[in-house]
Design a protein around this motif. Sequence first.
Motif, PDB file in Angstrom:
ATOM      1  N   PHE A  97      -8.469 -27.264 -10.829  1.00 47.28           N
ATOM      2  CA  PHE A  97      -8.008 -28.296 -11.766  1.00 47.28           C
ATOM      3  C   PHE A  97      -7.266 -27.640 -12.933  1.00 47.28           C
ATOM      4  O   PHE A  97      -7.789 -26.695 -13.530  1.00 47.28           O
ATOM      5  N   PRO A 105      -9.209 -38.573 -16.784  1.00 45.37           N
ATOM      6  CA  PRO A 105     -10.159 -38.662 -15.665  1.00 45.37           C
ATOM      7  C   PRO A 105     -10.261 -37.372 -14.858  1.00 45.37           C
ATOM      8  O   PRO A 105     -11.376 -36.909 -14.563  1.00 45.37           O
ATOM      9  N   GLY A 253       3.961 -36.938 -20.623  1.00 50.89           N
ATOM     10  CA  GLY A 253       3.915 -38.141 -21.461  1.00 50.89           C
ATOM     11  C   GLY A 253       3.465 -39.398 -20.726  1.00 50.89           C
ATOM     12  O   GLY A 253       3.340 -40.456 -21.339  1.00 50.89           O
TER      13      GLY A 253
HETATM   14  C1  LIG Z   1      -0.211 -34.310  -3.812  1.00 50.13           C
HETATM   15  C2  LIG Z   1      -0.696 -33.893  -5.200  1.00 50.13           C
HETATM   16  C3  LIG Z   1      -1.535 -32.790  -5.325  1.00 50.13           C
HETATM   17  C4  LIG Z   1      -1.976 -32.392  -6.595  1.00 50.13           C
HETATM   18  N1  LIG Z   1      -2.817 -31.317  -6.685  1.00 50.13           N
HETATM   19  C5  LIG Z   1      -3.297 -30.930  -7.905  1.00 50.13           C
HETATM   20  C6  LIG Z   1      -4.241 -29.853  -8.020  1.00 50.13           C
HETATM   21  O1  LIG Z   1      -4.697 -29.272  -7.034  1.00 50.13           O
HETATM   22  N2  LIG Z   1      -4.652 -29.505  -9.263  1.00 50.13           N
HETATM   23  C7  LIG Z   1      -4.216 -30.161 -10.407  1.00 50.13           C
HETATM   24  O2  LIG Z   1      -4.644 -29.817 -11.504  1.00 50.13           O
HETATM   25  N3  LIG Z   1      -3.328 -31.191 -10.305  1.00 50.13           N
HETATM   26  C8  LIG Z   1      -2.888 -31.598  -9.103  1.00 50.13           C
HETATM   27  N4  LIG Z   1      -2.022 -32.652  -9.001  1.00 50.13           N
HETATM   28  C9  LIG Z   1      -1.538 -33.288 -10.244  1.00 50.13           C
HETATM   29  C10 LIG Z   1      -2.553 -34.299 -10.815  1.00 50.13           C
HETATM   30  O3  LIG Z   1      -2.742 -35.366  -9.891  1.00 50.13           O
HETATM   31  C11 LIG Z   1      -1.988 -34.849 -12.137  1.00 50.13           C
HETATM   32  O4  LIG Z   1      -1.795 -33.794 -13.048  1.00 50.13           O
HETATM   33  C12 LIG Z   1      -2.840 -35.930 -12.728  1.00 50.13           C
HETATM   34  O5  LIG Z   1      -2.074 -36.611 -13.672  1.00 50.13           O
HETATM   35  C13 LIG Z   1      -4.091 -35.381 -13.397  1.00 50.13           C
HETATM   36  O6  LIG Z   1      -4.873 -36.472 -13.816  1.00 50.13           O
HETATM   37  P1  LIG Z   1      -5.582 -36.537 -15.239  1.00 50.13           P
HETATM   38  O7  LIG Z   1      -6.561 -37.655 -15.148  1.00 50.13           O
HETATM   39  O8  LIG Z   1      -6.076 -35.192 -15.636  1.00 50.13           O
HETATM   40  O9  LIG Z   1      -4.401 -36.876 -16.243  1.00 50.13           O
HETATM   41  P2  LIG Z   1      -3.669 -38.307 -16.458  1.00 50.13           P
HETATM   42  O10 LIG Z   1      -4.648 -39.323 -16.954  1.00 50.13           O
HETATM   43  O11 LIG Z   1      -2.893 -38.659 -15.234  1.00 50.13           O
HETATM   44  O12 LIG Z   1      -2.630 -37.939 -17.624  1.00 50.13           O
HETATM   45  C14 LIG Z   1      -3.059 -37.746 -18.975  1.00 50.13           C
HETATM   46  C15 LIG Z   1      -1.959 -36.966 -19.732  1.00 50.13           C
HETATM   47  O13 LIG Z   1      -1.913 -35.620 -19.244  1.00 50.13           O
HETATM   48  C16 LIG Z   1      -0.590 -35.267 -18.831  1.00 50.13           C
HETATM   49  N5  LIG Z   1      -0.714 -34.386 -17.656  1.00 50.13           N
HETATM   50  C17 LIG Z   1      -1.055 -34.740 -16.380  1.00 50.13           C
HETATM   51  N6  LIG Z   1      -1.079 -33.669 -15.588  1.00 50.13           N
HETATM   52  C18 LIG Z   1      -0.725 -32.609 -16.353  1.00 50.13           C
HETATM   53  C19 LIG Z   1      -0.574 -31.226 -16.090  1.00 50.13           C
HETATM   54  N7  LIG Z   1      -0.773 -30.679 -14.879  1.00 50.13           N
HETATM   55  N8  LIG Z   1      -0.218 -30.404 -17.136  1.00 50.13           N
HETATM   56  C20 LIG Z   1       0.001 -30.914 -18.377  1.00 50.13           C
HETATM   57  N9  LIG Z   1      -0.131 -32.234 -18.687  1.00 50.13           N
HETATM   58  C21 LIG Z   1      -0.502 -33.056 -17.673  1.00 50.13           C
HETATM   59  C22 LIG Z   1       0.097 -36.600 -18.520  1.00 50.13           C
HETATM   60  O14 LIG Z   1       1.497 -36.496 -18.694  1.00 50.13           O
HETATM   61  C23 LIG Z   1      -0.549 -37.523 -19.543  1.00 50.13           C
HETATM   62  O15 LIG Z   1       0.128 -37.428 -20.775  1.00 50.13           O
HETATM   63  C24 LIG Z   1      -1.565 -33.093  -7.765  1.00 50.13           C
HETATM   64  C25 LIG Z   1      -0.732 -34.215  -7.609  1.00 50.13           C
HETATM   65  C26 LIG Z   1      -0.292 -34.606  -6.352  1.00 50.13           C
HETATM   66  C27 LIG Z   1       0.590 -35.824  -6.221  1.00 50.13           C
END
Ligand SMILES: Cc1cc2nc3c(=O)[nH]c(=O)nc-3n(C[C@H](O)[C@H](O)[C@H](O)COP(=O)(O)OP(=O)(O)OC[C@H]3O[C@@H](n4cnc5c(N)ncnc54)[C@H](O)[C@@H]3O)c2cc1C
Length: 271
Positions: A97, A105, A253
């Motif tokens: 992560f 989340p 964002g």
């Molecule tokens: C096929 C696929 C595979 C993925 N695999 C991974 C994985 O293995 N590990 C992983 O960490 N993510 C992975 N991701 C990305 C992950 O789904 C997103 O980063 C997601 O938004 C994280 O959810 P959150 O609840 O932490 O943040 P959200 O509630 O979605 O977003 C909250 C805030 O954080 C920001 N944000 C989201 N992701 C990032 C980031 N990476 N860096 C900086 N800011 C961010 C958003 O822009 C927003 O402002 C993957 C996505 C896809 C489509």
Amino acid sequence: MSTPDERVKPRLIECIRKEYITPNLIRVTFSCDDLLGFPEDKNGAGIKLFFANRESGTLELPWREGDKICWPEHKPVPRAYTVRQYRADTNELDIDFVAHNKTSPGAGWAVNCQPGDTIGLAGPGGPDPLLLPADWHIIAGDLSALPAISAILEELPSTARGVVFIEIDIPEDEHSLVHPAGVEVQWLVRAPQKDPLPILSAINKVTPPQDAVSISAFVAGENETVVACRKKLIGEYQLTRKNFYAIPYWKRGKNEETYHNERHEIMDEEY
Ligand SMILES: Cc1cc2nc3c(=O)[nH]c(=O)nc-3n(C[C@H](O)[C@H](O)[C@H](O)COP(=O)(O)OP(=O)(O)OC[C@H]3O[C@@H](n4cnc5c(N)ncnc54)[C@H](O)[C@@H]3O)c2cc1C
């Protein structure tokens, strides 16, 4: 070997340990009976994780009735992640992560989780293959794509050739990766005031070896980078969906709820 039905069955998975690989990357290891039968050949594939409902704070998973997915009254929050590695001999699954946030989340759960905490998992899905065999490869992404990139590099033949560009926010996120000798890995520390799209700039500078007849590519991560690299690589090397995986994973964002539809429109574009 699990049946296709078992592969999509939502499972309740339990954290047994966690470690910081780097300051911004947390590896959470899961193990429990619900993981038994998880496929061994899906490192790097996409999975859907389910976190507690925002209002009720409870985690209730969807279930299958035949082909239908049924949702509980308090729907869980879904997020897309990647199988970093599953080890059938110990029945352990690693998911990496990005620790970009303490309250969201996905990242927030990983930052705060303790052994014994549970989340839901559905999948794994695609892509299959992650990277088409070719004479030369371009592989790029940020930390969110690193689980997939690491799995790709570990499975490439020892004779593979290519370049890998990984964008990180701070130098401390650089760490050693397993990769074939002919694949060069470059870590690019983000400095948006100097260069908003360092991966694109790096790709602009590469030249494939003269004897490379076929090329395949994998680019994932932040929306703007993926969209720009996709345009560049399709224009430059005439790559298509068959030999080029180019999927934006997140957008600066915007959270997943507000970005979801835009991402799917980009994913569905023909190339
Ligand atoms: C096929 C696929 C595979 C993925 N695999 C991974 C994985 O293995 N590990 C992983 O960490 N993510 C992975 N991701 C990305 C992950 O789904 C997103 O980063 C997601 O938004 C994280 O959810 P959150 O609840 O932490 O943040 P959200 O509630 O979605 O977003 C909250 C805030 O954080 C920001 N944000 C989201 N992701 C990032 C980031 N990476 N860096 C900086 N800011 C961010 C958003 O822009 C927003 O402002 C993957 C996505 C896809 C489509």
